[in-house]
Design an enzyme around this catalytic site. Structure first.
Site, PDB file in Angstrom:
ATOM      1  N   ARG A  12       0.693  -1.087  -0.051  1.00 12.47           N
ATOM      2  CA  ARG A  12       0.070  -0.014  -0.001  1.00 12.47           C
ATOM      3  C   ARG A  12       0.954   1.304  -0.053  1.00 12.47           C
ATOM      4  O   ARG A  12       1.959   1.121   0.425  1.00 12.47           O
ATOM      5  CB  ARG A  12      -1.093   0.113   1.362  1.00 12.47           C
ATOM      6  CG  ARG A  12      -0.202   0.216   2.569  1.00 12.47           C
ATOM      7  CD  ARG A  12      -0.067   1.623   3.118  1.00 12.47           C
ATOM      8  NE  ARG A  12       0.621   1.896   4.345  1.00 12.47           N
ATOM      9  CZ  ARG A  12       1.914   2.288   4.293  1.00 12.47           C
ATOM     10  NH1 ARG A  12       2.410   2.211   3.119  1.00 12.47           N
ATOM     11  NH2 ARG A  12       2.492   2.440   5.337  1.00 12.47           N
TER      12      ARG A  12
ATOM     13  N   ASP B 159      -2.296  -0.761   7.435  1.00 11.54           N
ATOM     14  CA  ASP B 159      -1.611  -1.497   6.414  1.00 11.54           C
ATOM     15  C   ASP B 159      -2.456  -2.737   6.056  1.00 11.54           C
ATOM     16  O   ASP B 159      -2.634  -3.153   5.145  1.00 11.54           O
ATOM     17  CB  ASP B 159      -0.340  -1.857   6.872  1.00 11.54           C
ATOM     18  CG  ASP B 159       0.740  -0.525   7.106  1.00 11.54           C
ATOM     19  OD1 ASP B 159       0.288   0.546   6.760  1.00 11.54           O
ATOM     20  OD2 ASP B 159       1.691  -0.686   7.617  1.00 11.54           O
TER      21      ASP B 159
END
Length: 384
Positions: free
Chosen positions: A50, A199
């Protein structure tokens, strides 16, 4: 947004570009799996890395963030092996040597050792701990990852999340995306990093061509935000500086220290605001700035669902910034342990227990509570 993690049968449903290159990658993974274990994998689980657009270092404060999933990812090719052992290998076997564990071994994670398979164990434990089981089926796994390790793109979360997807498929569970994300965040803490949850949430819940507005408190919620159309289309450039920053190695003086500073800051802010003995604050473990803010305004209508949610956020956060300056402004250089303990009316040993320093040890002469609180509330303002 789908309740459960999707199953796809075409790589074009995952990757917007370079599908042919990905097809070769998946084929190499399957061929290496067969060469390693003597049979084709039953399936391949995938979880992406990400990049965060807005909302740095505030997920562990309970505040919303705005990241998006990226194409680089972790793949876990897997197949049940009918035994009580779990064998895991990596396409980069020179750097990450193969391991063989009993099912019981999978629950033993030594956070003092920087061992690649610990993240695999975290993924395994994440699922089994969530369903309150002490063991699952044996299986073989082969890992391949394209998220640069230590590059700030959450390679560890991608690894843990992809492993969870494989484990639940092998063992026949069907956790929701929210359950998987929360379980992954809890599980990754076994390696000694006090992760907040952003995350893992975006790795599990990310959608193509969208960023995610993620809220954590009072419950995990993710809202896809489509990128606006433009001519030419918007492009996000992610530059790899080639500087490796390993959170596990530097945690006691960097990441975990920042988390601890916000935890102690929340405890002191709750006492300053006169709400420390309220049930919501006493029962929160950990107590975060978001919990403190919500509890402080619990009797008001500020930020209620009356069509003025954004202004409510702004009003609350600006008030918290003002209180932050009043409380912590007298110590711009930071607090010693003794000063923080005295402010809370506890011993330094009791303070250490409150912040779970046995699991997440930190090292600092002074704790920057003013800077951490100012950052948390001002960064949350940017997000909302």
């Amino acid at each position: 947004m789908s309740l459960f993690a999707p199953t796809v049968h075409r790589l074009s449903d995952i990757y917007g570009a370079d599908v042919d290159a990905q097809a070769l990658r998946y084929a190499r993974l399957a061929a290496t799996f067969k060469a390693t274990y003597g049979a084709q994998p039953d399936f391949i689980a995938r979880a992406p890395g990400r990049v965060n657009i807005i909302g740095e270092h505030i997920d562990y404060c309970g505040f919303p963030v705005f990241p998006m999933a990226i194409a680089p990812d972790t793949l876990v090719a897997a197949r049940a092996n009918g035994s009580d052992h779990i064998r895991v290998s990596n396409m980069d076997s020179a750097k990450y040597p193969p391991r063989d564990f009993s099912v019981a071994d999978m629950f033993e994670i030594d956070s003092t050792k920087h061992e690649w398979s610990n993240y695999f164990k975290c993924g395994y434990r994440g699922v089994l701990d969530h369903v309150s089981r002490q063991g699952g089926k044996g299986f073989d796994a082969l890992i391949d990852g394209t998220v640069p390790a230590g590059g700030g793109l959450s390679s560890s979360a991608a690894f843990v999340c992809a492993t969870q997807l494989a484990v639940q498929r092998i063992d026949g569970y069907d956790l929701t995306q929210a359950q998987l994300a929360s379980a992954a965040a809890r599980a990754e803490r076994h390696v000694g990093v006090n992760a907040g949850g952003m995350d893992q949430a975006v790795s599990i819940m990310g959608q193509q061509d969208s960023a995610l507005f993620i809220e954590f408190y009072p419950s995990l919620k993710a809202i896809p935000v489509k990128l606006p159309e433009a001519g030419p289309p918007f492009a996000f450039v992610i530059a790899n500086t080639m500087v490796v920053s390993d959170k596990h190695v530097t945690a006691p003086t960097n990441y975990n220290l920042r988390v601890v500073e916000t935890r102690i800051g929340a405890l002191m802010l709750a006492k300053h605001l006169g709400i420390a003995e309220r049930a919501a604050c006493v029962g929160a473990d950990p107590l975060t700035f978001k919990v403190v803010m919500d509890e402080y305004f619990v009797m008001s209508n500020v930020g209620s669902s009356n069509g003025q949610e954004v202004q409510g956020w702004v009003t609350r956060l600006e008030a918290m910034l003002s209180e932050t300056d009043k409380l912590f402004g007298t110590h711009p250089q930071g607090y010693t342990r003794d000063e923080m303990a005295a402010a809370l009316g506890v011993t330094t040993t009791e303070l250490s227990a409150k912040i779970h320093e046995d699991q997440f040890p930190v090292r600092a002469d002074r704790f920057k509570l003013l800077q951490r609180a100012q950052h948390a509330f001002s960064e949350a303002l940017r997000v909302v």
